[in-house]
Write a protein that holds these residues in place. Structure first.
Motif, short mmCIF file in Angstrom:
data_model
loop_
_atom_site.label_atom_id
_atom_site.label_comp_id
_atom_site.label_asym_id
_atom_site.label_seq_id
_atom_site.Cartn_x
_atom_site.Cartn_y
_atom_site.Cartn_z
N GLN A 100 0.83 -1.21 0.00
CA GLN A 100 0.00 0.00 0.00
C GLN A 100 0.87 1.26 0.00
N LEU A 101 1.92 1.27 0.81
CA LEU A 101 2.84 2.40 0.81
C LEU A 101 3.41 2.64 -0.59
N ALA A 102 3.89 1.58 -1.22
CA ALA A 102 4.49 1.73 -2.54
C ALA A 102 3.48 2.21 -3.57
N SER A 103 2.25 1.69 -3.48
CA SER A 103 1.20 2.09 -4.42
C SER A 103 0.89 3.58 -4.29
N VAL A 104 0.84 4.07 -3.06
CA VAL A 104 0.56 5.49 -2.83
C VAL A 104 1.72 6.35 -3.34
N LEU A 105 2.94 5.97 -3.02
CA LEU A 105 4.10 6.79 -3.38
C LEU A 105 4.45 6.71 -4.86
N ALA A 106 3.96 5.68 -5.54
CA ALA A 106 4.25 5.55 -6.98
C ALA A 106 3.73 6.73 -7.77
N THR A 107 2.67 7.37 -7.28
CA THR A 107 2.08 8.50 -8.01
C THR A 107 2.27 9.83 -7.29
N ARG B 224 9.24 14.99 -4.40
CA ARG B 224 9.74 15.97 -3.43
C ARG B 224 8.66 16.43 -2.45
N ALA B 225 7.50 15.77 -2.48
CA ALA B 225 6.46 16.11 -1.52
C ALA B 225 6.94 15.80 -0.11
N GLN B 226 6.81 16.77 0.78
CA GLN B 226 7.31 16.58 2.15
C GLN B 226 6.44 15.61 2.92
N VAL B 227 7.09 14.77 3.73
CA VAL B 227 6.36 13.86 4.61
C VAL B 227 6.01 14.63 5.88
N PRO B 228 4.75 14.93 6.12
CA PRO B 228 4.41 15.84 7.24
C PRO B 228 4.76 15.28 8.61
N THR B 229 4.78 13.96 8.74
CA THR B 229 5.08 13.34 10.03
C THR B 229 6.56 13.02 10.20
N CYS B 230 7.33 13.17 9.15
CA CYS B 230 8.80 13.05 9.20
C CYS B 230 9.33 14.14 8.28
N PRO B 231 9.28 15.41 8.70
CA PRO B 231 9.48 16.53 7.78
C PRO B 231 10.86 16.62 7.14
N GLU B 232 11.84 15.89 7.67
CA GLU B 232 13.15 15.90 7.05
C GLU B 232 13.20 14.99 5.81
N TRP B 233 12.12 14.25 5.55
CA TRP B 233 12.04 13.37 4.39
C TRP B 233 11.06 13.92 3.37
N ASN B 234 11.29 13.53 2.09
CA ASN B 234 10.26 13.70 1.08
C ASN B 234 9.74 12.32 0.67
N ALA B 235 8.83 12.29 -0.29
CA ALA B 235 8.20 11.02 -0.68
C ALA B 235 9.23 9.99 -1.14
N ALA B 236 10.21 10.43 -1.93
CA ALA B 236 11.25 9.52 -2.40
C ALA B 236 12.08 8.98 -1.24
N ASP B 237 12.40 9.84 -0.29
CA ASP B 237 13.17 9.41 0.88
C ASP B 237 12.41 8.36 1.68
N LEU B 238 11.10 8.57 1.84
CA LEU B 238 10.28 7.64 2.60
C LEU B 238 10.28 6.26 1.96
N ILE C 178 1.06 4.94 6.76
CA ILE C 178 0.32 6.13 7.15
C ILE C 178 1.07 7.38 6.71
N ASP C 179 2.39 7.39 6.89
CA ASP C 179 3.20 8.51 6.40
C ASP C 179 2.96 8.75 4.91
N ALA C 180 2.93 7.67 4.15
CA ALA C 180 2.74 7.80 2.70
C ALA C 180 1.38 8.41 2.38
N GLU C 181 0.34 7.95 3.05
CA GLU C 181 -1.01 8.48 2.80
C GLU C 181 -1.10 9.95 3.18
N LEU C 182 -0.48 10.33 4.29
CA LEU C 182 -0.47 11.73 4.68
C LEU C 182 0.32 12.58 3.68
N THR C 183 1.41 12.03 3.18
CA THR C 183 2.22 12.75 2.19
C THR C 183 1.42 13.00 0.91
N ALA C 184 0.62 12.02 0.53
CA ALA C 184 -0.19 12.14 -0.68
C ALA C 184 -1.51 12.84 -0.42
#
Length: 262
Positions: free
Chosen positions: A13-20, A24-38, A130-136
């Motif tokens: 599920q994480l991979a499916s969300v982050l695939a689209t 560079r979208a920031q991960v709100p719950t881990c703000p030092e990361w972006n989607a690719a980093d996550l 959950i991080d991925a869903e919040l990021t998206a």
């Protein structure tokens, strides 16, 4: 719960969300990361732990050697996706072959077993999903009650509890966590550990929580929520929980949560 199925499903599920997602979208719950980093973080974690299990790693030196051999992060999410898929499958395959009591290295000195890694990797996959869903900016999917209970247990017993052996622990308050829908209850002591690092000379003053002993005083604060939100609250994934009680106790809880958990 089938831990391996849960790891596989949450990782997919994480991979499916982050695939689209925008890389560079920031991960709100881990703000030092972006989607690719996550995405690369979960991939690297799963590759590392599958290697620990497969190679029967037992020592800090061997674990550090594995970690230092990690490949660099690819430049595009599309390059990461197939690597993630293999990493998840290899981790799941290793876990299915091994029993909980079999010895393996972990970063948690009190539990050097496969069982620790099995539980930790369920929490890792769930919380990063959950991080991925919040990021998206998607609605966050629920956590099954049994899985959420495991995540609260693991947070109380491990994620909040680490302290170096040279530090001094000072409890400040007893707090009760209550899962309103399942009736689950966790009694914890919240406080701080303090000390001076023997190598760095740095002074530390860090929030901490542990399970309260049978001789602990009555709780002076309570945190209440359905168990999936209680798990998200504990892991700082925007769970909605009601915190009530005496100011000293609720302040200690706020300081504990302010550290966050990656």
């Amino acid at each position: 719960m089938n831990h391996e199925d849960m790891i596989a499903a949450e990782s997919e599920q994480l991979a499916s969300v982050l695939a689209t997602a925008h890389p560079r979208a920031q991960v709100p719950t881990c703000p030092e990361w972006n989607a690719a980093d996550l995405l690369w973080h979960l991939t690297g974690v799963q590759r590392f732990w599958s290697a620990v299990l497969e190679q029967d790693v037992r020592t800090d030196d061997a674990a550090e050697s594995l970690e230092s051999a990690a490949p660099p992060q690819p430049s595009a999410i599309s390059e990461m996706l197939p690597v993630r898929k293999v990493a998840t499958q290899e981790l799941v395959d290793q876990l299915r072959q091994l029993g909980d009591d079999e010895p393996r290295w972990t970063w948690w000195e009190a539990d050097q077993t496969v069982g620790f890694t099995r539980r930790m990797q369920v929490c890792e996959a769930v919380m990063h999903r959950i991080d991925a869903e919040l990021t998206a900016q998607m609605d966050v999917g629920p956590i099954a009650a049994e899985v959420a209970t495991l995540c609260v247990d693991h947070c109380v017993d491990v994620m909040w509890g680490w302290m170096p052996d040279w530090a001094t622990w000072t409890p400040q308050a007893v707090v009760e966590l209550v899962a309103e829908d399942t009736g689950g209850r966790w009694l914890i002591e919240v406080g701080r550990w303090r000390g001076t690092g023997p190598e760095s000379g740095r002074n530390f003053d860090v929030p901490r929580a542990v399970r309260a002993g049978t001789d602990a005083p009555a709780p002076t604060a309570q945190v209440s929520a359905p168990v999936d939100h209680l798990a998200r609250w504990a892991w700082t994934r925007r769970g909605e929980a009601e915190v009530t009680g005496q100011t000293e106790a609720t302040s200690a809880v706020e300081q504990l949560l302010a550290q966050g958990i990656q």
